[in-house]
Design a protein around this motif. Sequence first.
Motif, PDB file in Angstrom:
ATOM      1  N   VAL A 297       0.865  -1.318  -0.226  1.00  0.00           N
ATOM      2  CA  VAL A 297       0.022  -0.087   0.150  1.00  0.00           C
ATOM      3  C   VAL A 297       0.738   1.283  -0.104  1.00  0.00           C
ATOM      4  O   VAL A 297       1.545   1.542   0.925  1.00  0.00           O
TER       5      VAL A 297
ATOM      6  N   ALA B 138      -0.720   7.991   0.495  1.00  0.00           N
ATOM      7  CA  ALA B 138      -1.724   8.687  -0.093  1.00  0.00           C
ATOM      8  C   ALA B 138      -2.363   8.143  -1.272  1.00  0.00           C
ATOM      9  O   ALA B 138      -2.780   8.480  -2.291  1.00  0.00           O
ATOM     10  N   SER B 139      -2.999   6.762  -0.792  1.00  0.00           N
ATOM     11  CA  SER B 139      -3.751   6.180  -1.799  1.00  0.00           C
ATOM     12  C   SER B 139      -4.674   5.351  -0.790  1.00  0.00           C
ATOM     13  O   SER B 139      -4.556   4.970   0.417  1.00  0.00           O
TER      14      SER B 139
ATOM     15  N   PHE C 216      -6.517   1.538  -0.688  1.00  0.00           N
ATOM     16  CA  PHE C 216      -6.339   0.129  -1.059  1.00  0.00           C
ATOM     17  C   PHE C 216      -7.537  -0.565  -0.500  1.00  0.00           C
ATOM     18  O   PHE C 216      -7.570  -0.725   0.784  1.00  0.00           O
TER      19      PHE C 216
ATOM     20  N   LYS D 172      -6.340  10.805   3.075  1.00  0.00           N
ATOM     21  CA  LYS D 172      -5.852  10.668   1.734  1.00  0.00           C
ATOM     22  C   LYS D 172      -4.776  11.612   1.368  1.00  0.00           C
ATOM     23  O   LYS D 172      -3.587  11.420   1.086  1.00  0.00           O
ATOM     24  N   GLU D 173      -5.400  12.724   1.338  1.00  0.00           N
ATOM     25  CA  GLU D 173      -4.558  13.837   0.625  1.00  0.00           C
ATOM     26  C   GLU D 173      -3.509  14.134   1.548  1.00  0.00           C
ATOM     27  O   GLU D 173      -2.479  14.679   1.135  1.00  0.00           O
TER      28      GLU D 173
ATOM     29  N   ALA E  24      -1.772   6.171   3.985  1.00  0.00           N
ATOM     30  CA  ALA E  24      -2.022   5.196   3.174  1.00  0.00           C
ATOM     31  C   ALA E  24      -3.455   4.607   3.879  1.00  0.00           C
ATOM     32  O   ALA E  24      -3.490   4.478   5.305  1.00  0.00           O
TER      33      ALA E  24
ATOM     34  N   CYS F 256     -11.620   3.763  -3.824  1.00  0.00           N
ATOM     35  CA  CYS F 256     -10.335   2.967  -3.902  1.00  0.00           C
ATOM     36  C   CYS F 256      -9.363   3.254  -5.080  1.00  0.00           C
ATOM     37  O   CYS F 256     -10.214   3.533  -6.057  1.00  0.00           O
ATOM     38  N   ASP F 257      -8.255   3.423  -4.878  1.00  0.00           N
ATOM     39  CA  ASP F 257      -7.388   3.377  -6.118  1.00  0.00           C
ATOM     40  C   ASP F 257      -6.805   1.933  -6.667  1.00  0.00           C
ATOM     41  O   ASP F 257      -6.608   1.982  -7.689  1.00  0.00           O
ATOM     42  N   GLN F 258      -6.505   1.316  -5.460  1.00  0.00           N
ATOM     43  CA  GLN F 258      -6.207   0.004  -5.934  1.00  0.00           C
ATOM     44  C   GLN F 258      -7.180  -0.903  -5.221  1.00  0.00           C
ATOM     45  O   GLN F 258      -7.617  -0.945  -4.183  1.00  0.00           O
TER      46      GLN F 258
ATOM     47  N   PRO G 161      -4.683  -1.712  -9.788  1.00  0.00           N
ATOM     48  CA  PRO G 161      -5.489  -0.332  -9.713  1.00  0.00           C
ATOM     49  C   PRO G 161      -6.832  -0.692 -10.429  1.00  0.00           C
ATOM     50  O   PRO G 161      -6.989  -1.565 -11.207  1.00  0.00           O
TER      51      PRO G 161
END
Lengths: 448, 306
Positions: free
Chosen positions: B26, B29-30, B32, B178-179, B183, B198-200, B214
């Motif tokens: 992970v 800034a994302s 998961f 997240k910003e 994580a 979700c990004d991933q 992703p």
Amino acid sequence: MSKINLIVKREYLSRVRKKSFIVMTVIGPLLFAALLVMPAYLSTKSDDHNLVGVVDDTGLYYKSLQNSRSVEFRYLDMSLEEAREGFSSREENALLYIPVTHSSRQGEAVLFYRANQPSLVVQEHVRNQMSDRLERELIRNELGIDPAVLQGISPGINLSTIDMDTGKTSIALLTTGLGFFGGILIYFFIFIFGSQVMRGVLEEKTSRIVEVIVSSVRPFQLMMGKIAGVALVGLTQFLLWVVLTFIIVTVVQVASPALLDPAADQDKTVRETGVVMPQGISQDMLSEGEQVDASNRVATLAQGLQAINVPLMLGAFLFYFIFGYLLYGALFAAIGSAVDNEADTQQFMLPITVPLLLSIIMASFIMQSPGGPVAFWMSIIPFTSPVVMMIRIPFGVPVWEVGLSITLLILAFLGAVWLAGKIYHTGILMYGKKVTYRELWKWIRQSR
Amino acid sequence: MAIIEVKEVVKQFTGHLALDRVSISVPPASVFGLLGPNGAGKTTLIRIINQITRPDTGQVLFKGERLHPKHVDRIGYLPEERGLYRKMKVGEMALYLAMLKGLTKTVARERLDYWFKKFQIIDWWGRKVEELSKGMQQKIQFIITIIHEPELLIFDEPFSGFDPINQSLLKEEILKQKERGVAIIFSTHNMSSVEEICDQIALIHQSKLVLQGPVEELRRSHKKNEYMVELKNCLYPPQTVGNHRINVVNHHQKDGLLSMRIKVEEDVTANEFIKGLMTCGEIHSFKEILPSMNDIFIQNVSETPR
């Protein structure tokens, strides 16, 4: 502040601030103080004076029945009918009528009363006095011996027990009482505060806060923090009880010294040791002659108190008090973690309560034979030793036995914590599973 | 560098394998998404990251370091089954839990004050927890999770039990975290929220990692050449488009507009397909249909034999 300290602090404060804790803290000493003060108070108050009129047709008992504190005999020179008719106008509470009997060995009597039945103490006194009188008469008539002579040869044995090393006198009653009282306290402490640990663990598990907490601290820290916090609550309560009881008894004593006067010395003993002596039988039941003995007894009691090795007693008490609790506390924590609700605790509670109950049930037997094999083994085995060793100690226990008992208790405590930690670790996050002993064994084996 | 990296982790419980060589990573800034049916092993993985359970084999790295007890203060965890101390006062309990995460009393007090005001629950500071509504309790649970400003946040079904207003409030706060560079591991069964935030994702099924990547990429790789097409001046759905065989899944006419869902049986680019379509009528709208996360989930979970 380290995390375990935070946990201990929370466990401690959340319990000490509870209403039930405050109520118990106040009620406890009141009960203790009442237990100490009431017998003395009652013995001064229950000066229930009975005037018994005696109509003696035999003439045998005239002027030969001895008065006691509560019973005074007045010999009436009249017939039964006259006495009964005039009863209400006179001051007697009861009327003792002794008719002539056919057998010279059998006395007979009737105790008349109106409204208030004479107490058992009065009846007993009358019976004893009559029996004594008749006995003397029979000794004189049938054996031809002067009762006064017989009285002269009545042997009196005074048995003292003296510690050869210290040369001090001991009093079996006091030592027994002390040890027993200590044992009982330990027993209650383990039960009350052990189950508090269990309920605390269960509460955290069922409210599901536990998963949040174990993501901040290790489950073992949480468990030990709780056990330690509750232990401090118990010690606080105990200390407050001792202090408050002392204050209450002192206040009562200062406020009305006369109240406790005859038994003042004795009461002091009581306060210092926390042992309740059977005062109830003291003043009231003793005849004048025995009063002297009573004050002697008080003196001997004080002597006996000196004979007790106070640091040893106190040290032993604190050790078994704390480690007995810690041993059981860990097991209680494990139970709380294994089940989902309080009803399910029963099956696991049984093996824990049995040794504790057994040590209390066996207490009187152990006091009778403090050096016997049962007493020995029960004071060595860690699950019974906290209570049983406390009972044994005042009787004198060889140092190696105490050492062995202490060592085993510490080892058992470490083992219990290790075992409980494993059960706890798996248990607190396990829901909706009917847990069996087999399941617990699985948890112990698999957790690392 | 990844905030948390799980490498080939295996965890076995007596008579059952909970995690079978699972690896995830992970980045900061994302968000998961950790997906999978019930009992797949998600909770076990989360507990391993939280150091509640230890893996049998494999490694977990926190910012490249082997996971260590000191890292618990860098992680915030909101479990699915969550509770509070019902008998404690709200503020006192929040302080306690914040301090358990290593904050000093002053800092904890300050930050709690900020969040309690922000969530409009400051008036409840001195009340008992049991007096709070469920929504308020959940706000407090969220605050406690993020109060120590962790670098890794783990949310297990965070939206369950929240009303729509609080759900969007919570979503907003999660995205703000997240910003900030946090994580976030997000475990849920709610697939539309996965697409949204979700990004991933990683999909765990029967203790194994069956899918990872992703979200957009996965959706594209799972696409089945389906298009939504609206044509003007076309009365009947065509049999073929260009020389490609097609399958009209459904269609309907309305106000001279023919809408169709078309599945192309062979590989074809969108441009080629449009060229063919132009001969059928005037193109009013054209859209390639990407499978939803829900479809992907169901497809992957049912493909693997039980």
